[in-house]
Each structure stands twice: as C-alpha cells, then as structure tokens.
Design an enzyme around this catalytic site. Structure first.
Site, PDB file in Angstrom:
ATOM      1  N   LYS A   1      -2.049  -1.678  -4.040  1.00 24.89           N
ATOM      2  CA  LYS A   1      -2.912  -0.293  -3.850  1.00 24.89           C
ATOM      3  C   LYS A   1      -2.024   1.055  -3.812  1.00 24.89           C
ATOM      4  O   LYS A   1      -1.115   1.121  -3.163  1.00 24.89           O
ATOM      5  CB  LYS A   1      -3.816  -0.239  -2.655  1.00 24.89           C
ATOM      6  CG  LYS A   1      -4.578   0.847  -2.386  1.00 24.89           C
ATOM      7  CD  LYS A   1      -5.443   0.659  -1.183  1.00 24.89           C
ATOM      8  CE  LYS A   1      -6.125   1.895  -0.975  1.00 24.89           C
ATOM      9  NZ  LYS A   1      -6.466   2.327   0.500  1.00 24.89           N
TER      10      LYS A   1
ATOM     11  N   LYS B   1       0.768  -1.223   0.315  1.00 25.63           N
ATOM     12  CA  LYS B   1      -0.089  -0.112   0.127  1.00 25.63           C
ATOM     13  C   LYS B   1       0.990   0.991   0.149  1.00 25.63           C
ATOM     14  O   LYS B   1       1.555   1.335   0.830  1.00 25.63           O
ATOM     15  CB  LYS B   1      -0.841   0.107   1.292  1.00 25.63           C
ATOM     16  CG  LYS B   1      -1.877   0.961   1.147  1.00 25.63           C
ATOM     17  CD  LYS B   1      -2.726   1.143   2.465  1.00 25.63           C
ATOM     18  CE  LYS B   1      -3.595   2.505   2.357  1.00 25.63           C
ATOM     19  NZ  LYS B   1      -4.746   2.478   3.422  1.00 25.63           N
TER      20      LYS B   1
END
Ligand code: PBG
Length: 324
Positions: free
Chosen positions: A248, A195
C-alpha cells in the site's frame, strides 16, 4: 522472424484478443472499503472522494446490501467514533462503532465477509496509529496490547478477518496470539505489510478524520525510496502469522507488489488508496480521461504485478461493469 512472425495477427479479432489475454479483473478480486460513523442519519460526502461517504449504521447496511447484491466478496470496515481520546478507547470498546457495525452486518448479510481495519488513528485525539509519550513519540510496545485488544473485539463481534494497518513492529504476532488464546484459530490476518508513508492517503484522512494532529507517520510507515525493506517487513509479518500480505499504496508501488509476490508466493493484496481514487475522479470530472477505461487499466496493472486481491473505492463500479 518477420514476415513469418507477426505479433499483430493475434490482435486482429476481439475473440482472439480475449482468448490470449493473460490477466483478468474479476469481481472476486475486490474488497470494498467503507466508513461507518457513530450517530444517526449520516450520509456525509467526503469532498475529496466523490461517491464516498461517511455512513451511519442504517445507511451502511444499505451500502453493504448493494455490495452483496453485486457479489463483491468482502468489505473493509473503518470506524469514525464520536469521542476520541489519547488512548483510542473507542477502538476496542465492546460497543464501539466498528463492533456495532460488524454485529449488524453479520446479522443481516451473513454471506458477505467483513474485514476490519485494525488501527488506533481514527480513535485517538492526536491522530497517531499508536500511543504517544510526552515527547510526542509513537510508542511501539505499549501499543501492541491495544491493537490485539482491538482485533479481538472485532472478531468477538463477528469479523471474518482482521487487517492491522498501524505498522507497529510485532503487531501481527501479538494479534495472532490474542486470537488463538481466545479460540479464534481460524480467523485470518491480512497484514498491511509494506505500508509506505504516502501523500496518497491525503483524502482518506478527511474520510476517516484521522489526520495526525502533529508530526507525520514517517517513524512507523515506510520510506518510498525503499524496496528491500518491504521484503523484510513482509517476511516478518509472514513469520508472525500473516495469511495475506498487503502492499500500500498500489499504483506507485507495482514493483513492490511484484517483488513480494515473487519472493513469498503468498496471497498479495494491493490497496488502491484514496489519492489514487481522487486523482481519477478529478480528471474524469473535467472530462480529461475516460474513467471506466482508466480504472480498468489501473486495476489490471495491479493484477499483472501480482496482486490477488484489490481493495478499491471503485469496487461497486467495477462489479457493475463486469456483470454487464
Ligand atoms: C489507518 C489507515 C490509513 C489508510 C488505511 N488505513 C491511513 C494512514 O495510514 O494514514 C489509507 C487508505 C487510503 O488512503 O485509502 N492507519
């Protein structure tokens, strides 16, 4: 060689194009993120994300019903509490908004799977994903217990899967242990493994009211210049018990999706985040792009890169189109 070999031959007819197509988007790939807000009579549009709303429990159930009818296999749930405090108490309150929502959804629509986002940022007054000390530092180890407590409370309410998005070191292991100790050995963890600290989350922070009140998230989320680090992060999450690993954002990180898939062969989820959604919506509102085609091309690129699962605010639109 040419003229014996002509790649265009197989492109002449739609039937043949269909037959040789290598990657497909399916309704089964989709996870639909939803925002549930504490209170009544709420359907508050997120201004930067046309078509996305903060919903009270009743309205949330209607939205889940629609998703279920469209055969979308799972939703991802974010909560917006009325009260926030420095330790994010509402994240792990037995009667917190997420816990209430999970119970209600599982009761009314037991078939659709409920994945909960596990993080403190929507519940802390300072907007950070963990506890902070007097110097404003985000504390890793002290946060772990609270994350595990949050995940356990979601699962006790009936969540089918938990998705820690905080990026504290060691959180997957801590959550796995808490779930196992309480008999939830079969509840999977989808870890936000790679992330990145990204400007693409801008619109989400309006949606979830989770913008950090000071500083930024660069001390826990990854730097966009890094690729090997994504492999190390993912490796650690797998070692700690992650069942699905996530990259992400998705669009600017397709290379990471591919590397993670090739390296581990684990189920990979790609999060088509808020900023990716907003850009498409804004350009299509201007009539500058063809939204449906752009969305298809974007999501197929994630599949092609190696994603098995796509979390997207476009889930309903895509499901409707695929059913046509
Ligand atoms: C919470 C969380 C964020 C997103 C998912 N979980 C925001 C953040 O890390 O600041 C972003 C989702 C999106 O942009 O669509 N930590």
């Amino acid at each position: 060689m040419f003229p014996t070999i002509r790649p265009r031959r197989i492109r002449q007819v739609e039937n043949f194009r269909k037959m040789v197509r290598e990657n497909h988007l399916q309704v089964n790939d989709l996870v639909y993120p939803l925002f549930v807000a504490e209170g009544t009579n709420i359907k508050k549009p997120v201004s930067s994300m046309p078509g996305v709303y903060q919903l009270c429990l009743d309205n949330l159930l209607r939205e889940v019903e629609e998703a279920a009818k469209l055969q979308i296999p799972a939703i991802l749930l974010f909560g917006i509490p009325k009260e926030k405090d420095t330790i994010g108490s509402q994240a792990y309150a037995e009667n917190g908004i997420v816990q209430q929502a999970v119970r209600a959804i599982k009761k009314e629509f037991p078939k659709i799977s409920v994945i909960t986002d596990v993080c403190l940022c929507e519940f802390t007054s300072h907007g950070h994903c963990g506890l902070i000390n007097d110097n404003g530092q985000v504390l890793n180890d002290a946060t772990l217990q609270l994350l595990a407590k949050t995940a356990l409370s979601h699962v006790e309410a009936g969540a089918d899967m938990v998705a820690p998005s905080d990026m504290m070191d060691g959180r997957v292991g801590e959550i796995r242990e808490a779930l196992d100790d309480n008999g939830f050995i079969d509840i999977p963890i989808m870890a936000y493994s790679a992330k990145y600290a990204s400007a693409f989350y801008g619109p989400f922070r309006e949606a979830a009211q989770s913008a950090p009140q000071f500083g930024d998230r660069r001390s826990y989320q990854m730097d966009c210049g890094n690729s090997n680090e994504a492999i190390r992060e993912t490796y650690l999450d797998i070692q700690e018990g992650a069942d699905i690993v996530m990259v992400k954002p998705a669009l600017s990180y397709l290379d990471i999706i591919r590397r993670v898939k090739d390296e581990f062969g684990y189920p990979v989820a790609a999060y088509n985040v808020s900023g990716e959604y907003s850009m498409v919506k804004a350009a299509s509102a201007q009539g500058w792009i063809d939204e449906e085609k752009i969305v298809n091309e974007m999501l197929v690129s994630m599949k092609r890169a190696g994603a098995d699962i796509i979390l997207t605010y476009f889930a309903k639109d895509v499901a409707k189109r695929l059913q046509k």
